[in-house]
Design an enzyme around this catalytic site. Structure first.
Site, PDB file in Angstrom:
ATOM      1  N   ASN A  11       0.854  -1.189   0.000  1.00  0.00           N
ATOM      2  CA  ASN A  11       0.000   0.000   0.000  1.00  0.00           C
ATOM      3  C   ASN A  11       0.889   1.239   0.000  1.00  0.00           C
ATOM      4  OD1 ASN A  11      -1.787   2.050   0.552  1.00  0.00           O
ATOM      5  ND2 ASN A  11      -2.367   1.304   2.595  1.00  0.00           N
ATOM      6  N   LYS A  13       0.038   4.271  -0.263  1.00  0.00           N
ATOM      7  CA  LYS A  13      -0.619   5.433   0.360  1.00  0.00           C
ATOM      8  C   LYS A  13      -0.428   6.678  -0.522  1.00  0.00           C
ATOM      9  CE  LYS A  13      -0.178   3.143   4.747  1.00  0.00           C
ATOM     10  NZ  LYS A  13      -0.087   3.218   6.192  1.00  0.00           N
ATOM     11  N   HIS A  98      -9.541   0.900   4.821  1.00  0.00           N
ATOM     12  CA  HIS A  98      -8.231   1.036   5.456  1.00  0.00           C
ATOM     13  C   HIS A  98      -8.350   1.944   6.684  1.00  0.00           C
ATOM     14  CE1 HIS A  98      -4.140   2.369   6.207  1.00  0.00           C
ATOM     15  NE2 HIS A  98      -3.799   1.187   5.719  1.00  0.00           N
ATOM     16  N   GLU A 100      -6.717   4.351   7.781  1.00  0.00           N
ATOM     17  CA  GLU A 100      -6.595   5.798   7.559  1.00  0.00           C
ATOM     18  C   GLU A 100      -7.886   6.373   6.991  1.00  0.00           C
ATOM     19  OE1 GLU A 100      -2.934   5.361   5.484  1.00  0.00           O
ATOM     20  OE2 GLU A 100      -2.020   4.820   7.399  1.00  0.00           O
ATOM     21  N   GLU A 170      -5.284  -5.003  10.683  1.00  0.00           N
ATOM     22  CA  GLU A 170      -4.261  -3.978  10.854  1.00  0.00           C
ATOM     23  C   GLU A 170      -4.537  -3.186  12.131  1.00  0.00           C
ATOM     24  OE1 GLU A 170      -2.317  -2.883   6.902  1.00  0.00           O
ATOM     25  OE2 GLU A 170      -4.206  -1.822   6.959  1.00  0.00           O
ATOM     26  N   GLY A 176       2.469   2.318  10.682  1.00  0.00           N
ATOM     27  CA  GLY A 176       3.387   3.435  10.473  1.00  0.00           C
ATOM     28  C   GLY A 176       4.098   3.883  11.739  1.00  0.00           C
ATOM     29  N   SER A 216       3.461  -2.077  10.321  1.00  0.00           N
ATOM     30  CA  SER A 216       4.920  -2.100  10.491  1.00  0.00           C
ATOM     31  C   SER A 216       5.545  -3.456  10.159  1.00  0.00           C
ATOM     32  CB  SER A 216       5.310  -1.659  11.907  1.00  0.00           C
ATOM     33  OG  SER A 216       4.861  -0.334  12.148  1.00  0.00           O
TER      34      SER A 216
HETATM   35  P1  PGA Z   1       2.815   0.261   7.633  1.00  0.00           P
HETATM   36  O1  PGA Z   1       1.356   0.421   6.992  1.00  0.00           O
HETATM   37  O2  PGA Z   1       3.391  -1.017   7.090  1.00  0.00           O
HETATM   38  O3  PGA Z   1       3.577   1.484   7.204  1.00  0.00           O
HETATM   39  O4  PGA Z   1       2.647   0.199   9.117  1.00  0.00           O
HETATM   40  C1  PGA Z   1       0.506  -0.675   6.838  1.00  0.00           C
HETATM   41  C2  PGA Z   1      -0.794  -0.239   6.205  1.00  0.00           C
HETATM   42  O5  PGA Z   1      -1.307   0.826   6.548  1.00  0.00           O
HETATM   43  O6  PGA Z   1      -1.347  -0.944   5.331  1.00  0.00           O
END
Ligand code: PGA
Length: 257
Positions: A11, A13, A98, A100, A170, A176, A216
């Site tokens: 992803n 983003k 997601h 976010e 997640e 992140g 992460s």
């Molecule tokens: P990240 O994001 O690996 O940077 O923690 C995962 C995601 O949001 O799909």
């Protein structure tokens, strides 16, 4: 039963620009090609770069996905992107719900559900994302939050469409942040999600639906996470922006799948 065929998604983003997206796509395609016989791999670039990234990926390697889609195919919905537009660009899959989008943009469960159903009816594959915040975890809400999001997200999705669906667990606090759920903590939630699929559908659907872990994920922790019986792949954010790291995560799934 062992894992279903592993699935790893990258992803991106709201990162990259046109040139770096195309370059990254080329490097991901090259780096992941040795593993594609054993692992499904997809990247989810920003909307404006889908076409260019799709051209770079070609047709039968790393798959092309979008990070979101609206719940209507077309019409007067300023700023939104519909299912038909994605299909036009040979996009085969989408992320839905997601964290976010849920927590930064404010998408509620019923919109997540409508988007998922629209994507599936249009013939797209979809990854439905669920996960608890740290506050919810501390308050003992991990199980009800995840089960609730899964049930609400899948409301009205018939069994026949479940082969188009992947689930991504997640934990919001791990995204992140560099904090990863321990393999045991992640496995506990994955197991509960699989039990919920069993309740909602049946044993074959529960066993064949891929449940990815995200938050992460890196080349260093992918192997230990994937060793858990109910973790069938990953949704990778930060580490997917580096083709070598991403390929190393895909390799961990290929080697242990
Ligand atoms: P990240 O994001 O690996 O940077 O923690 C995962 C995601 O949001 O799909």
């Amino acid at each position: 039963m062992g894992h279903p065929r592993p699935f790893v998604g990258g992803n991106w983003k709201m990162n990259t620009d046109l040139a770096s997206a195309v370059e990254l796509a080329g490097n991901v395609a090259a780096g992941c090609s040795p593993f594609l016989e054993r692992v499904d791999v997809a990247v989810f670039p920003p909307f404006p770069y889908l076409q260019a990234v799709g051209r770079t990926l070609g047709h039968d390697g790393v798959m092309l996905g979008a990070q979101d889609v609206f719940d209507q195919p077309r019409g007067a919905f300023t700023g939104e992107v519909g299912t038909e537009m994605l299909l036009d660009l040979n996009v085969g899959m989408v992320l839905i719900g997601h964290s976010e989008r849920r927590h930064v943009i404010g998408e509620p469960d019923d919109l997540v559900n409508r988007k998922l159903r629209a994507a599936l009816v249009a013939g797209l594959s979809a990854t439905l994302c669920v996960g608890e915040t740290m506050e919810q975890r501390k308050a003992g809400g991990t199980k009800p939050v995840n089960v609730g999001q899964l049930r609400a997200g899948l409301r009205g999705v018939p069994k026949e469409q479940m082969r188009q669906v992947t689930i991504a667990y997640e934990p919001v606090w791990a995204i992140g942040t560099g904090l990863t759920a321990t393999p045991q903590d992640a496995e506990t939630v994955h197991k509960v999600l699989r039990e919920t699929l069993r309740d909602l559908y049946d044993e074959p659907i529960a066993e064949s639906t891929r449940i990815q872990y995200g938050g992460s994920v890196s080349a260093n922790n992918a192997e230990a996470l994937f060793a858990q019986p109910d973790i069938d792949g990953f949704l990778v954010g930060g580490a997917s922006l580096d083709a070598d790291s991403f390929a190393a995560i895909v390799r961990a799934a290929a080697d242990h799948g």
